[in-house]
Design an enzyme around this catalytic site. Structure first.
Site, PDB file in Angstrom:
ATOM      1  N   GLY A   1       0.820  -1.209   0.000  1.00 60.68           N
ATOM      2  CA  GLY A   1       0.000   0.000   0.000  1.00 60.68           C
ATOM      3  C   GLY A   1       0.851   1.256   0.000  1.00 60.68           C
ATOM      4  O   GLY A   1       1.942   1.307  -0.583  1.00 60.68           O
ATOM      5  N   SER A   2       0.382   2.281   0.685  1.00 59.07           N
ATOM      6  CA  SER A   2       0.981   3.609   0.554  1.00 59.07           C
ATOM      7  C   SER A   2       2.343   3.773   1.198  1.00 59.07           C
ATOM      8  O   SER A   2       2.993   4.803   0.982  1.00 59.07           O
ATOM      9  CB  SER A   2       0.022   4.665   1.117  1.00 59.07           C
ATOM     10  OG  SER A   2      -1.123   4.771   0.292  1.00 59.07           O
ATOM     11  N   VAL A   3       2.815   2.816   1.988  1.00 56.41           N
ATOM     12  CA  VAL A   3       4.187   2.951   2.472  1.00 56.41           C
ATOM     13  C   VAL A   3       5.166   2.899   1.296  1.00 56.41           C
ATOM     14  O   VAL A   3       6.301   3.384   1.395  1.00 56.41           O
ATOM     15  CB  VAL A   3       4.543   1.882   3.533  1.00 56.41           C
ATOM     16  CG1 VAL A   3       3.698   2.061   4.786  1.00 56.41           C
ATOM     17  CG2 VAL A   3       4.408   0.482   2.984  1.00 56.41           C
ATOM     18  N   PHE A   4       4.721   2.334   0.169  1.00 55.05           N
ATOM     19  CA  PHE A   4       5.573   2.298  -1.024  1.00 55.05           C
ATOM     20  C   PHE A   4       5.775   3.696  -1.614  1.00 55.05           C
ATOM     21  O   PHE A   4       6.713   3.905  -2.402  1.00 55.05           O
ATOM     22  CB  PHE A   4       4.971   1.365  -2.079  1.00 55.05           C
ATOM     23  CG  PHE A   4       5.909   1.066  -3.218  1.00 55.05           C
ATOM     24  CD1 PHE A   4       6.870   0.079  -3.110  1.00 55.05           C
ATOM     25  CD2 PHE A   4       5.842   1.789  -4.409  1.00 55.05           C
ATOM     26  CE1 PHE A   4       7.748  -0.187  -4.155  1.00 55.05           C
ATOM     27  CE2 PHE A   4       6.708   1.523  -5.462  1.00 55.05           C
ATOM     28  CZ  PHE A   4       7.668   0.525  -5.326  1.00 55.05           C
ATOM     29  N   LYS A   5       4.955   4.661  -1.239  1.00 53.18           N
ATOM     30  CA  LYS A   5       5.118   6.021  -1.744  1.00 53.18           C
ATOM     31  C   LYS A   5       6.458   6.634  -1.325  1.00 53.18           C
ATOM     32  O   LYS A   5       6.909   7.613  -1.933  1.00 53.18           O
ATOM     33  CB  LYS A   5       3.947   6.891  -1.292  1.00 53.18           C
ATOM     34  CG  LYS A   5       2.626   6.492  -1.946  1.00 53.18           C
ATOM     35  CD  LYS A   5       1.431   7.194  -1.322  1.00 53.18           C
ATOM     36  CE  LYS A   5       0.124   6.705  -1.961  1.00 53.18           C
ATOM     37  NZ  LYS A   5      -1.087   7.229  -1.301  1.00 53.18           N
TER      38      LYS A   5
END
Length: 485
Positions: A220-224
Site C-alpha cells: 500500500g501507501s508505504v511504497f510512496k
C-alpha cells in the site's frame, strides 16, 4: 603370462584408487553436502540427540537441550515458545530444522570451525562435545510488548530495529505456535501435531512463506516513500515541486479509474506539495510521478531499497525477496506506484527501507546475532554493524524524514506521535478486494533528528477503523518503550 599379471595389477590399482577417492570424497569433499542432505536422516538423528547449545535472549535460554531418554540422551525444549517461535523455529526428528535452529546449526551442534579446538579437547577428556550458545540481539521486553500488541486471532507482524546498527530488537508475528509440540521424541505426537498446525492459516511453520521474513504482502501507501526517493533522485522534482492532485486518474483504452485516497483531505486541493501528498497519503500525485519517471526509475529505486534481493546470507534466516513487477502498462504502473497491483513486500523489507531513510540513506545489514559463545563462555564471534547498500543520498533522506515527520505531526499518522519527541512515519492501506478488508501498515522511526528505533507494523485483513487502531497507536507504544529505557 606377464601381460595377464600386469593387467591384474593395473585393475587392482585402479580399484584401489577408485575406493580411496570415493572414501576421500565422502569424508572430506562431500561431507558437508551429505550431512546437509534432507534424505540423510542419520545425521539429523545424531545431532538431535546431542547436547546442542542454547539460543539466548536477555541472558535467558529460549531454546536449550535438557536431559532426555535412554534412546535419546538430550531433548530440545523451548521457553516462552509462542513468543519466540518465529525466531527459534524448531528441531524435529522428522521435519528437520527451521529458523535460528537451522541458521546457526553448526554453532549450536558444536561442529563449526570455530569450535574445532573445543572438540579436540573434549575428545581427549572422553567427553561428548557440546555446542556453542548463540545470543540474539532481541530485547525481551520489546519482543513481549510487540507480541502482545497483536490481538489473538489477528494475523499481523511487527519488526523493531536499530536503524544505525541493523540490530533487530523485536520480530514477531501471529498466529504463533509451540515448537515443543514438533520437537517431541514421540514420533506419533510429532506427526499429529505437525499435521494439525500446518492447516492453521498464518502459522509460521514454513518461514519462507509467512511471518516478517516470508509473508509477501501488498505494501500500500508505504511504497510512496520509494516514489518520493525516485522523484528527488531524478532531478525532475525537488522539495518545492507542485504535484498534480486530481480526484481520479483515467487511462487510455480502459474504463478503470484510479481514485485518490478517500480517508484524508486529498479532495480539498487540485495540486499538492510533497508534504501534503504524504501527510494525506494522496494516490494520484504519486501515480503521476511514476508515469512521468517511467517504470525503470521506480523499479531501480525499489531495488536500491532491497526489493528483489535475497537477504538470507545477511540475516541467517530464510527470506523471501520482495517484488516490484515488470512490463507494466499505464494503469499497472499507476497502481504499482501506490503499492498495489502485484507489488509485494515482506514486513522486514519495509522495515529495512525505513531504516535506510532514518540512517542517512545507508541501509545496514539486518542482524539477529549479538554473540556466539563456546561452552566455557569464551566469545567466538560478535558481529559488527555492517553497511549493506546505499539506498539514497543523505540530502534526500533528510528531506523525506522532514516530510515523514509532518505525516505524524499534521497528517493521518497522528496516532504515532510521542510527546516531546519528533516521530517520522508513513501509513499504508492495501486493499484486498474482499469485503472491504485491507492490509494496514505503519512504518517510521524516532527521534527524527537522531533515530534510535525504527518500527514497522502490518495487520492483515482488517477494516480501515481497526487498522488505524492497531498500527500508529501501537507504534507510539513501542517508540515510548524503547526511548524511555
Amino acid at each position: 603370462m606377464n601381460q595377464a599379471i600386469r593387467n591384474s595389477w593395473i585393475a587392482a590399482i585402479a580399484m584401489f584408487v577408485l575406493i580411496f577417492g570415493a572414501l576421500s570424497y565422502v569424508q572430506v569433499v562431500g561431507a558437508d553436502d551429505l550431512k546437509d542432505n534432507p534424505w540423510n536422516k542419520r545425521a539429523t538423528l545424531q545431532n538431535y540427540c546431542n547436547d546442542r547449545g542454547a539460543i539466548i535472549v536477555g541472558g535467558i535460554p529460549i531454546a536449550q537441550s535438557v536431559e532426555g531418554s535412554k534412546a535419546c540422551k538430550f531433548q530440545r525444549t523451548y521457553t516462552q515458545p509462542e513468543l519466540y517461535a518465529g525466531l527459534t523455529g524448531y528441531f524435529s526428528q522428522s521435519f528437520g530444522l527451521t529458523g535460528m535452529e537451522k541458521a546457526v546449526d553448526k554453532q549450536l551442534a558444536g561442529s563449526s570451525d570455530q569450535l574445532f579446538l573445543d572438540r579436540i579437547g573434549q575428545l581427549f577428556l572422553g567427553n561428548q562435545p557440546k555446542g556453542a550458545s548463540v545470543e540474539l540481539t532481541i530485547d525481551p521486553k520489546i519482543q513481549k510488548l510487540a507480541y502482545d500488541l497483536i490481538p489473538d486471532g489477528q494475523r499481523g507482524s511487527i519488526v523493531v530495529t536499530n536503524p544505525k546498527t541493523g540490530a533487530i530488537l523485536a520480530m514477531v508475528s501471529k498466529p504463533s505456535y509451540d515448537p515443543n509440540r514438533i520437537a517431541t521424541q514421540d514420533r506419533a505426537a510429532e506427526a499429529a501435531n505437525y499435521s494439525e498446525l500446518i492447516k492453521v492459516p498464518g502459522i509460521n511453520l514454513n518461514p519462507i512463506v509467512s511471518g516478517p521474513t516470508g509473508a509477501l504482502l501488498a505494501p500500500g501507501s508505504v511504497f510512496k516513500l520509494v516514489d518520493t526517493a525516485a522523484a528527488l533522485s531524478s532531478g525532475k522534482y525537488n522539495k518545492d515541486s507542485v504535484l498534480e492532485n486530481p480526484a481520479e486518474m483515467s487511462f487510455p483504452g480502459i474504463q478503470y479509474k484510479l481514485p485518490n485516497y478517500a480517508g484524508g483531505n486529498c479532495y480539498t486541493q487540485n495540486t499538492a506539495s510533497f508534504a501534503f501528498a504524504l501527510q494525506q497519503s494522496c494516490n494520484t500525485p504519486f501515480a503521476t510521478i511514476a508515469q512521468n519517471l517511467g517504470e525503470k526509475a521506480i523499479a531501480d529505486q525499489a531495488a536500491k531499497f532491497g526489493f528483489g534481493q535475497d537477504l538470507g546470507d545477511q540475516l541467517e534466516l530464510d527470506y523471501a525477496p520482495s517484488i516490484f513487477p515488470k512490463d507494466l502498462d499505464a494503469a499497472g504502473l499507476a497502481q504499482s506506484a501506490i503499492g498495489q497491483r502485484d507489488v509485494r513486500a515482506t514486513p522486514l523489507q519495509i522495515a529495512l527501507m525505513t531504516a535506510a531513510i532514518a540512517n542517512g540513506g545507508v541501509q545496514m545489514s539486518p542482524n539477529l546475532i549479538k554473540a556466539v559463545r563456546s561452552p566455557d563462555l569464551r566469545v567466538l564471534s560478535e558481529p559488527k554493524p555492517s553497511p549493506l547498500r546505499t539506498s539514497t543520498t543523505p540530502e534526500i533522506s533528510r528531506q523525506i524524514t522532514e516530510w515523514m515527520t509532518s505525516v505524524v505531526s499534521k497528517g493521518i499518522a497522528a496516532g504515532a506521535a510521542v510527546p516531546g519527541v519528533q516521530v517520522a512515519g508513513k501509513t499504508g492501506t492495501a486493499e484486498l478486494g474482499t469485503g472491504g478488508l485491507n492490509n494496514s501498515w505503519f512504518t517510521g522511526f524516532a527521534p527524527a533528528n537522531d533515530p534510535q528505533v525504527a518500527v514497522t507494523i502490518v495487520m492483515q485483513g482488517v477494516d480501515i477503523t481497526t487498522g488505524a487502531q492497531l498500527t500508529s497507536p501501537n507504534a507510539k507504544k513501542i517508540f515510548e518503550a524503547v526511548l524511555n529505557k
